[in-house]
Design an enzyme around this catalytic site. Structure first.
Site, PDB file in Angstrom:
ATOM      1  N   GLY A 154     -16.872   1.499  -2.334  1.00  0.00           N
ATOM      2  CA  GLY A 154     -17.500   2.754  -3.022  1.00  0.00           C
ATOM      3  C   GLY A 154     -18.496   2.687  -4.241  1.00  0.00           C
ATOM      4  O   GLY A 154     -19.434   3.410  -4.592  1.00  0.00           O
ATOM      5  N   GLY A 155     -18.733   1.709  -3.857  1.00  0.00           N
ATOM      6  CA  GLY A 155     -19.616   1.043  -5.911  1.00  0.00           C
ATOM      7  C   GLY A 155     -21.091   0.737  -5.944  1.00  0.00           C
ATOM      8  O   GLY A 155     -21.878   0.007  -6.390  1.00  0.00           O
ATOM      9  N   TYR A 207       0.857  -1.133   0.027  1.00  0.00           N
ATOM     10  CA  TYR A 207      -0.078  -0.079  -0.075  1.00  0.00           C
ATOM     11  C   TYR A 207       1.105   1.367  -0.279  1.00  0.00           C
ATOM     12  O   TYR A 207       1.129   1.066   1.229  1.00  0.00           O
ATOM     13  CB  TYR A 207      -1.254   0.194   1.192  1.00  0.00           C
ATOM     14  CG  TYR A 207      -2.212  -1.362   1.427  1.00  0.00           C
ATOM     15  CD1 TYR A 207      -2.042  -1.854  -0.323  1.00  0.00           C
ATOM     16  CD2 TYR A 207      -2.291  -1.271   2.582  1.00  0.00           C
ATOM     17  CE1 TYR A 207      -3.279  -3.247   0.624  1.00  0.00           C
ATOM     18  CE2 TYR A 207      -3.961  -2.009   2.252  1.00  0.00           C
ATOM     19  CZ  TYR A 207      -3.455  -3.366   1.231  1.00  0.00           C
ATOM     20  OH  TYR A 207      -4.936  -4.237   1.377  1.00  0.00           O
ATOM     21  N   PRO A 235     -15.173  -4.044   2.032  1.00  0.00           N
ATOM     22  CA  PRO A 235     -17.297  -4.791   2.264  1.00  0.00           C
ATOM     23  C   PRO A 235     -18.555  -4.011   1.523  1.00  0.00           C
ATOM     24  O   PRO A 235     -19.130  -4.582   1.781  1.00  0.00           O
ATOM     25  CB  PRO A 235     -16.748  -4.208   3.715  1.00  0.00           C
ATOM     26  CG  PRO A 235     -15.040  -3.356   3.316  1.00  0.00           C
ATOM     27  CD  PRO A 235     -13.990  -3.783   2.556  1.00  0.00           C
TER      28      PRO A 235
END
Length: 297
Positions: free
Chosen positions: A226-227, A62, A222
């Site tokens: 954001g979709g 990341y 989870p």
């Protein structure tokens, strides 16, 4: 109402609250480089602890490295009751999202090549220990199985690091049930991360194995990254009934659907963190659970 979901789960030798936090968004666009507001990310990490988060997920890839460094700056020395889980096994060759003439394009796996050679995994574990400022990693997860290296060598190296005291517990990420079974012949695997949310049940077979064998199931994405805003009508209907967001409904559904579940919604904004954490108090009815479960794939 259904019975309230269990509030704690055992992992890495500790009992932690069942709503964790994912630090992937502590990076720049495309999970690459520095975040737009590093100070806000530090504040988010500290606020997460204030709100009762006891499980924080990160990874060497990341940034790369940026999320681990921010967590150390924000939280070191870590509270005794908090599990810091990191991952090794994915490399980076650039941002996950690039700008094209047609607009932003997500590269997906092409930007995250797996490398599972034992010497590489050892190096990355040692570097994560240094970046996080710890003598032992609570939970080290094999980020992906490298098809170019024997799985026995990959898990075997993590087992050696565990035997040396550098890793407390070992987990896996986005593996198959067959790979999990093979890994468990070599080491004690305590957790599995899989993509899983109210709209995507592709890892249902893995969830069943985790429930059967008392492993922790950590659903990534989870809230579908954001979709969910334009997702199935059932989500919107339940959100309207509870006067909350579809994201909160999606997180609450995960907490209700299985006691093995440890969701790790992530964000780089405190307001969004507060919203996500409020989902732990959302109680869904049996009818709502049935409707949501029937709506997913």
């Amino acid at each position: 109402m259904v019975n309230p979901h269990p509030q704690a789960i055992g992992i890495a030798g500790k009992k932690v609250s069942r709503l964790g936090f994912g630090s992937m968004r502590f990076t720049g666009l495309g999970i690459w480089g520095e975040p737009q507001d590093r100070d806000e990310c530090i504040a988010v990490a500290r606020r997460a602890i204030d709100l009762g988060v006891q499980f924080i997920d990160t990874a060497d890839s990341y940034g790369p490295h940026v999320a681990e460094e921010i967590l150390r700056e924000a939280l070191h020395p870590y509270p005794d009751d908090v599990v810091i889980a990191t991952k090794a096994g994915l490399t980076r060759n650039g941002p996950d999202v690039i700008d094209t003439d047609a607009g932003p394009k997500r590269l997906g796996p092409a930007a995250w090549p797996p490398v599972g050679r034992p010497e590489y995994l050892r190096q990355q574990v040692l570097m994560s220990m240094r970046r996080l400022g710890v003598d032992q990693i609570d939970l080290l997860q094999l980020h992906r199985v490298d098809p170019k290296a024997p799985l026995a060598d990959q898990i075997g190296e993590l087992k050696s690091l565990q035997d040396e005291g550098k890793i407390h517990e070992i987990g896996m990420s986005q593996c198959t049930v067959e790979q999990l079974n093979e890994a468990r012949e070599i080491a004690d695997i305590v957790s599995v991360q899989s993509r899983f949310n109210v709209m995507d049940r592709g890892a249902q077979d893995m969830l069943k194995v985790c429930e059967r064998d008392s492993l922790t199931f950590i659903p990534w994405a989870p809230v579908a990254q954001g979709g969910l805003d334009s997702a199935h009508r059932a989500l919107a209907d339940v959100a309207r009934a509870h006067q909350c967001t579809v994201g909160q409904v999606a997180i609450a559904w995960l907490l209700h659907v299985s006691p093995a579940m440890l969701p790790i919604p992530g964000t780089s904004r405190r307001a969004h963190l507060e919203e996500n954490m409020a989902a732990a108090d959302l109680q869904l009815t049996q009818e709502e659970l049935h409707t949501l479960s029937a709506a997913g794939s």
